[in-house]
Design a protein around this motif. Structure first.
Motif, PDB file in Angstrom:
ATOM      1  N   HIS A  38      49.108 -98.296  80.339  1.00 15.95           N
ATOM      2  CA  HIS A  38      50.140 -97.854  79.579  1.00 15.95           C
ATOM      3  C   HIS A  38      50.945 -96.677  80.195  1.00 15.95           C
ATOM      4  O   HIS A  38      52.362 -96.429  79.688  1.00 15.95           O
ATOM      5  CB  HIS A  38      49.511 -97.291  78.318  1.00 15.95           C
ATOM      6  CG  HIS A  38      48.839 -98.403  77.487  1.00 15.95           C
ATOM      7  ND1 HIS A  38      49.617 -99.357  76.628  1.00 15.95           N
ATOM      8  CD2 HIS A  38      47.502 -98.488  77.486  1.00 15.95           C
ATOM      9  CE1 HIS A  38      48.374-100.133  76.403  1.00 15.95           C
ATOM     10  NE2 HIS A  38      47.334 -99.459  76.595  1.00 15.95           N
ATOM     11  N   ASP A 342      55.687-100.119  76.325  1.00 14.85           N
ATOM     12  CA  ASP A 342      54.863 -99.190  75.240  1.00 14.85           C
ATOM     13  C   ASP A 342      56.102 -98.395  74.835  1.00 14.85           C
ATOM     14  O   ASP A 342      55.775 -97.878  73.493  1.00 14.85           O
ATOM     15  CB  ASP A 342      53.681 -98.417  76.008  1.00 14.85           C
ATOM     16  CG  ASP A 342      52.683 -99.336  76.245  1.00 14.85           C
ATOM     17  OD1 ASP A 342      51.857 -99.684  75.320  1.00 14.85           O
ATOM     18  OD2 ASP A 342      52.160 -99.531  77.437  1.00 14.85           O
ATOM     19  N   ASN A 349      57.716 -98.113  66.268  1.00 21.37           N
ATOM     20  CA  ASN A 349      56.603 -97.453  65.215  1.00 21.37           C
ATOM     21  C   ASN A 349      57.482 -96.190  64.744  1.00 21.37           C
ATOM     22  O   ASN A 349      57.213 -95.967  63.450  1.00 21.37           O
ATOM     23  CB  ASN A 349      55.350 -96.914  66.099  1.00 21.37           C
ATOM     24  CG  ASN A 349      54.469 -98.101  66.438  1.00 21.37           C
ATOM     25  OD1 ASN A 349      54.640 -99.190  66.091  1.00 21.37           O
ATOM     26  ND2 ASN A 349      53.842 -97.751  67.369  1.00 21.37           N
ATOM     27  N   PHE A 368      52.653 -93.500  67.922  1.00 20.89           N
ATOM     28  CA  PHE A 368      51.334 -94.480  67.884  1.00 20.89           C
ATOM     29  C   PHE A 368      50.393 -93.752  66.884  1.00 20.89           C
ATOM     30  O   PHE A 368      50.413 -92.433  66.787  1.00 20.89           O
ATOM     31  CB  PHE A 368      50.950 -94.367  69.274  1.00 20.89           C
ATOM     32  CG  PHE A 368      52.012 -94.580  70.310  1.00 20.89           C
ATOM     33  CD1 PHE A 368      52.273 -96.044  70.590  1.00 20.89           C
ATOM     34  CD2 PHE A 368      52.690 -94.185  71.251  1.00 20.89           C
ATOM     35  CE1 PHE A 368      52.964 -96.642  71.456  1.00 20.89           C
ATOM     36  CE2 PHE A 368      53.660 -94.287  72.006  1.00 20.89           C
ATOM     37  CZ  PHE A 368      53.869 -95.715  72.187  1.00 20.89           C
ATOM     38  N   GLU A 369      49.397 -94.577  66.552  1.00 19.99           N
ATOM     39  CA  GLU A 369      48.441 -94.064  65.965  1.00 19.99           C
ATOM     40  C   GLU A 369      47.321 -93.428  66.862  1.00 19.99           C
ATOM     41  O   GLU A 369      47.282 -93.557  67.905  1.00 19.99           O
ATOM     42  CB  GLU A 369      47.529 -95.288  65.190  1.00 19.99           C
ATOM     43  CG  GLU A 369      48.641 -95.800  64.102  1.00 19.99           C
ATOM     44  CD  GLU A 369      47.731 -96.880  63.199  1.00 19.99           C
ATOM     45  OE1 GLU A 369      46.632 -97.264  63.744  1.00 19.99           O
ATOM     46  OE2 GLU A 369      48.262 -97.369  62.168  1.00 19.99           O
ATOM     47  N   ASP A 372      45.510 -95.832  69.056  1.00 24.26           N
ATOM     48  CA  ASP A 372      46.127 -96.522  69.936  1.00 24.26           C
ATOM     49  C   ASP A 372      45.692 -95.958  71.444  1.00 24.26           C
ATOM     50  O   ASP A 372      45.784 -94.895  71.914  1.00 24.26           O
ATOM     51  CB  ASP A 372      47.614 -96.338  70.067  1.00 24.26           C
ATOM     52  CG  ASP A 372      48.639 -97.319  70.464  1.00 24.26           C
ATOM     53  OD1 ASP A 372      48.294 -97.668  71.923  1.00 24.26           O
ATOM     54  OD2 ASP A 372      49.264 -98.074  70.020  1.00 24.26           O
TER      55      ASP A 372
END
Length: 444
Positions: A38, A342, A349, A368-369, A372
């Motif tokens: 990522h 990403d 998101n 992001f959560e 993630d």
């Protein structure tokens, strides 16, 4: 997810501080080999980041050895007012001995760390009664907590207001906290009050750590008595020498495992706390961070040292914390960059999250959560690379670890640099370059 381990030794290892640094450096090794999923890394900017931090240290401190420790205490001194020391001086003048002074400050620090929340609302502020000054963000939260502490909100005994005890925490209500914070609502506060109620139960369940037997009131500060009486603690002329390994399990009981006490939680790994799988590492994926527990340790050590003359053995095991300002520094300096797919996913998101009530709608930031893999890589890279930067800063400035400790370096350079870069890069909100979605079970 429920982890499957080959032995209890695997669990013990992931619960340890040693594992934090070792496992995060496994992610760093993958980064060097361009095997992260990522992030891209620009190693050429490592020296730029080092020089940037050095510039902050030189700007703010004539003598780096005089940089104060990293911990919650700093937030209480906002506006140049030594609020805690003034309070301690008043106790001393009334004849309160050093160990009770320490218990009281430890009480306060535990609550202050567990309530160390970014209020989220851009316009939230707190007006201090004694000075009539207005403070925001974490410093405002700290000043508000101090006023609540002085008012006796966390003590069941009105004749002993400067105390945090299990019964008072059990009786704490959202309305009382909101009144204390001078607001009608605050994002994430419902989780924090549950965390305080978990603390109340822990204080009662662990009398060996927090008192409770022989008529003693269960309170966080009683951990000082446990540490002083522990067989590994050594009395010296300066003060007690306390091993960090003795303090670590006490701190771990206080809050970290609360976030993973339910099977559907997103706050970490069941039975381990702030430990997460990082797919970039292949089969042996788990990476521990233990951020809340480390933040507690950083914040508890200072009063023990100042008030008891304690020497904490083993602090070199502590790591930089993977918080917003520290992690943001790596991104805002261009040292690490989100991969394009990403970044686009994070913006999508963000747009979805911005439609929810109370969420920010300016300055689009990838979101992001907590679970993630983007966040796991980001946090691990933050710990590993800031560790490397710390070594480079000392080498460039020709200073030893004794002259410029990690806790001083974080306080005097790393965190300041991260915060100011966020203000420059995102002036409307001063938000980090990546947002972690506010969700149940996540204490970040």
């Amino acid at each position: 997810m429920v982890p499957i381990f080959s032995s209890s030794g695997d669990v013990e290892y992931l619960l340890s501080l040693r594992a934090v640094r070792e496992r995060c450096f496994k992610v760093q090794e993958a980064a060097v080999k361009s095997k992260l999923n990522h992030f891209d890394i620009d190693e050429s900017k490592l020296q730029d980041m080092t020089q940037f931090i050095i510039s902050f240290i030189k700007r703010d401190y004539d003598d780096p050895s005089q940089i104060p420790a990293y911990g919650r205490w700093r937030h209480f001194d906002v506006g140049g007012r030594p609020r805690l020391q003034t309070m301690i001086n008043s106790w001393s003048s009334m004849g309160t001995d050093a160990i009770e002074q320490t218990r009281r400050v430890l009480d306060l620090m535990v609550v202050a760390v567990l309530l160390d929340i970014d209020p989220g609302q851009h316009n939230w502020s707190f007006r201090e009664k004694i000075s009539n000054r207005v403070y925001k963000r974490r410093e405002g939260i700290a000043v508000a907590i101090l006023e609540m502490f002085n008012s006796g909100l966390f003590s069941i005994n009105p004749n002993q207001p400067h105390r945090v005890d299990a019964e008072a925490l059990s009786n704490l209500t959202m309305d009382k906290l909101l009144t204390g914070f001078q607001t009608e609502s605050m994002n994430g506060l419902d989780q924090r009050i549950e965390l305080l109620k978990h603390l109340a139960k822990t204080l009662q369940d662990r009398p060996d750590y927090f008192g409770g037997e022989l008529g003693h009131v269960p309170r966080p500060g009683n951990m000082m008595d446990y540490l002083l009486s522990h067989p590994t603690t050594i009395k010296t002329r300066k003060g007690p020498l306390i091993h960090l390994e003795t303090l670590w399990p006490v701190v771990y009981e206080i809050g970290e495992l609360w976030t993973v006490s339910q099977e559907k939680t997103r706050g970490g790994t069941l039975g381990l706390g702030d430990v997460w799988p990082c797919p970039s590492l292949g089969d042996n994926q788990f990476v521990p961070f233990h951020k809340l527990s480390q933040w507690l340790v950083y914040s508890l050590i200072e009063p023990m040292e100042k008030l008891m003359g304690a020497i904490i053995e083993g602090t070199e095991q502590l790591t930089p914390l993977p918080d917003y300002s520290n992690g943001g520094l790596l991104i805002d300096t261009g040292f690490i960059t989100l991969k394009k797919t990403d970044y686009e996913r994070g913006i999508t998101n963000y747009r979805k999250n911005s439609l929810l009530p109370g969420q920010p709608k300016i300055e689009m930031i990838p979101t992001f959560e907590m679970s993630d893999p983007v966040v796991i890589e980001w946090r691990a890279l933050t710990i590993a690379y800031l560790d490397l930067v710390a070594e480079r800063v000392r080498s460039t400035m020709k200073l030893s670890k004794k002259t410029l400790s990690l806790t001083q370096l974080i306080e005097g350079g790393i965190t300041s640099a991260g915060k100011e870069l966020a203000e420059i890069s995102r002036p409307n909100t001063q938000q980090p370059p990546i947002l972690i979605k506010n969700e149940r079970g996540v204490i970040y």
